[in-house]
Design an enzyme around this catalytic site. Structure first.
Site, PDB file in Angstrom:
ATOM      1  N   ASP A 145       0.811  -1.071   0.009  1.00  0.00           N
ATOM      2  CA  ASP A 145       0.008   0.009  -0.021  1.00  0.00           C
ATOM      3  C   ASP A 145       0.780   1.118  -0.009  1.00  0.00           C
ATOM      4  OD1 ASP A 145       0.873  -0.579   2.566  1.00  0.00           O
ATOM      5  OD2 ASP A 145      -0.661   0.734   3.316  1.00  0.00           O
ATOM      6  N   GLU A 193       0.106  -1.004   5.662  1.00  0.00           N
ATOM      7  CA  GLU A 193       1.226  -0.260   6.537  1.00  0.00           C
ATOM      8  C   GLU A 193       1.084   1.013   6.889  1.00  0.00           C
ATOM      9  OE1 GLU A 193       4.858   1.224   7.713  1.00  0.00           O
ATOM     10  OE2 GLU A 193       3.854   1.856   5.936  1.00  0.00           O
TER      11      GLU A 193
HETATM   12 ZN    ZN Z   1       7.255   2.060   3.874  1.00  0.00          ZN
HETATM   13 ZN    ZN Z   2       5.437   4.675   4.291  1.00  0.00          ZN
END
Ligand code: ZN
Ligand code: ZN
Ligand code: ZN
Ligand code: ZN
Lengths: 475, 475
Positions: free
Chosen positions: A99, A165
């Protein structure tokens, strides 16, 4: 000395256009995890990775994480993959995220953020190019170059690529804890490529990270937003209270004004004190990454210490207030200030939260306001420091010297990668941070880029690291 | 005593469903002047008004104002209209605006903001219902009720309806100054219906307004937004500086901390001091409009004085910082704080600007920051106080007593309607503010509404006012 590296390296060079094309395809998928409307793109990106891995001969699982708490969204799947299962080989577990941060051309990008644009000077501009699609594809490219060159892959590779993340890694910790002794059971060490060189020339291996506690301060009063002409002067305004609280947290020179924070910081040792001078880092590089000379310190040592071993506090913004261009005469009814503290040894999450809450509550009390204030941590994450003397680091150091011709710096970092501790605790193995990009890449900024050189040499580095891992003596 | 009012009033009652339907059509056009994407809707709203006026027999001009400075947008047209040109009658110039504040259901509206929703209790919810589409349509409805009832219209009516009021009335001042002695040449007085009763029961006539100076404080440092992990502790952060500056402006009790502001405020006279007690205003009504008890003062007199005759300062928000829900670890590179000061007699714009700039510059200097700071006025507008003894006010007072059965309060207001002074200066005539809505209408807030009673009786009031105007002795 690992024998097959020369033919591996030339194969990587031969395939470089193909590898750039693969990055172009990945950047074209706007997998922004923080935007609900982009969620299908995040999922599409997970499937893209899974398909590429399957084509390369890996066995792949798309692990669903269920609904995203507090929303009606489904979390994107974690891509779990295994390439090779030869019991005579070491097994390396690698992690990355597919992501990316939000990006809009109108934020000020010089190119379309979701179209990889390769510039004459080698900059490859695009959201996710360096954070973290380039490094993630690095592992896939390393596998492919071995296959095409007909070189035996030196280790078994376990892969764990997540899609949340940039928005808190929701659901990942549970999965890692669950699989620590199952899917990841035979991992001998962990390698994460999701950080950056300190500068633009000397590569580094990273063995420490700061933690991050992210706080919200919510001040509310009126039942709805008010017109400042009608109510200005008669109502106590939540924004007035909030900016005064936020203004009490830290000064211009980054000195945290919260009592009880500095007591928690580990004192400096003589050994550590001597460590900073050798690091390849200059104030000029910092000025270049900053795009300005507005640094707190004028010297390298103070700057590195401030980034690695001292806490910092940043005020990120305010939710609920007027934030658009132009002029709006609103008295916002409820405003939420956001700030975070980067934490270091030996700060403990609970203890830090306690002094933060106390400070904010006292600052609010001092105002004598009738408004309502709440302070809470949105998320917390502990700092991490590993042993750089482990074979995992030695292998990476040799690979770095072979590919880049210089010994790497051993560094710590200012940022947080909470998954690092999770892997360390769940597998009980050494974790290495092996960066691909450089300090000027601008992850999370406009014009994020990965230099072509760092991408191609970085693919070589990841492969070489695995070869040296295979040769390291078990200590 | 104006003879035709009874039949006019019953005609308004007969047509009330039709008048609500007209308001529904107007609310359905999302004429948000501050949003570029809505500009075609603003223009559509201007054409809607022009068409309705033409059908009613008015002669109408759509006066183009050219491009909107600093954008590639075209300003919406001003609707200029004349109904009647009988030289034996007085001529009244009325002003209103057909643009509205932004609104999204997701802001917390209980209904779709651009669908007029009439509740059982008479609340008619919808963006623009009370600000200012209801009052603007009030004039059209008054014309129509006279036509249907076959009653001679008592005055010549000049109308000026603009589409940029909520975004600074760009271009209007020039037009009014240009037409003061041309299109508006035969105006004998001016009436503006764009403010509110002080409470919910007693109507009022308004003869004073505060001014509004709107300021931006821009702090910039890094060339682009930064990641707080990487740069936290090493770069001086614009947000840190900005919240400290904003926190220095005003305290929780609304006391402006800028030296030199209070010196500019006219001292209170004995006459004024006695004026507040009779006003129909209670703290309970204020609590209801606020939706909370978070008032600065506990008593009516202090509250009214704070709203009418003392300056106030509100911090509206910050542009360029993180303003969405969730957590983003950004160090914003450039942030713009927005605040405004409501001004009162005898504050002068230039003098106020000077002390504001001085305060902000000194507050920034005290920080010792390497960042760059700029402070400037986005727009300024002078306060206004008119003579409530003019026939324009007497006529409105008689009309109010006839329609509502009570003498109106003579009030001042906390808000600014800059066009008021412009009309006063351009025409040299008395300006009256004649509100239709009440204090709980929530202009600029979620759930903006106009009570059905205030709309229908308000249409009667506007018509009755014109009849009494026709009968007033010229002094
Ligand atoms: Zn990263
Ligand atoms: Zn990042
Ligand atoms: Zn208005
Ligand atoms: Zn308005």
């Amino acid at each position: 000395m690992a024998p097959n590296l020369d033919s591996y390296f030339s194969q990587v060079d031969n395939l470089s256009d193909h590898f750039i094309e693969r990055l172009r395809q990945a950047v074209a998928i706007p997998s922004v995890s923080s935007e609900a409307a982009r969620r299908p793109d995040v999922v599409r990106m997970g499937h893209f990775l899974a398909d590429e891995l399957t084509k390369l001969g890996a066995s792949v699982e798309l692990r669903e994480l269920g609904p995203q708490p507090g929303t009606d969204l489904t979390l994107p799947p974690v891509v779990l993959a295994r390439y090779g299962s030869d019991e005579s080989k070491r097994t390396i577990l690698v992690y990355g995220h597919y992501d990316v941060q939000p990006a809009e051309k109108s934020d000020g990008w010089e190119t379309e953020p979701f179209e990889l644009t390769v510039k004459e000077d080698g900059r490859m501009l695009g959201r996710g190019s360096t954070d973290d699609k380039g490094p993630v594809l690095g592992w896939l490219n390393a596998i492919e170059a071995h296959k095409v060159a007909g070189i035996d892959f030196p280790v078994n590779l376990l892969m764990c690529f997540e899609g949340m993340e940039e928005y808190g890694s929701e659901g990942l910790e549970d999965l890692i804890n669950l699989e620590g002794k199952k899917y990841f059971a035979d991992a001998d060490a962990v390698c994460i490529s999701d950080n950056y060189w300190l500068g633009t020339e000397r590569p580094c291996l990273t063995y420490g990270l700061r933690g991050c506690n992210y706080y919200s301060v919510e001040v509310s009063g009126p039942g709805a937003d008010l017109h400042s002409g009608v109510f200005g002067g008669t109502a106590q305004e939540p924004m007035t209270d909030l900016v005064r609280i936020l203004g009490s947290l830290v000064d211009t020179d980054g000195k945290i004004q919260i009592a009880g924070i500095s007591d928690q910081v580990a004192p400096i040792t003589a050994e550590e004190d001597g460590l900073y001078d050798g690091i390849a880092f200059t104030m000029e590089t910092l000025h270049e990454s900053l795009g300005s000379k507005t640094t707190i310190f004028e010297d390298k040592k103070s700057t590195l210490m401030a980034r690695w071993r001292y806490p910092s506090l940043s005020v990120h913004g305010i939710e609920g207030a007027f934030s658009a261009p132009g002029a709006k005469t609103v008295i916002p009814a409820k405003v939420i200030g956001k700030f975070s503290i980067r934490t270091v040894p030996n700060m403990e999450v609970d203890q830090t939260n306690a002094v933060v809450y106390k400070h904010v509550e006292e600052a609010f009390k001092k105002l004598g306001s009738k408004n309502t204030m709440k302070v809470y941590a949105q998320h917390t994450g502990k700092w991490w420091v590993a042993s750089p003397n482990h074979w995992n680091f030695s292998a990476a150091a040799k690979a770095t010297e072979r590919v880049w011709g210089v010994k790497p710096d051993f560094t710590r970092e200012g940022g947080s990668i909470p998954v690092t501790i999770t892997f360390e605790e769940a597998t009980g193995k050494n974790v290495l941070l092996l960066p691909m990009g450089s300090s000027t890449d601008g992850a999370h900024s406009i014009n994020e880029k990965l230099d072509k050189r760092n991408y191609i040499e970085g693919i070589k580095l990841l492969g070489a690291y695995l070869h040296y891992v295979a040769e390291e003596a078990i200590v």
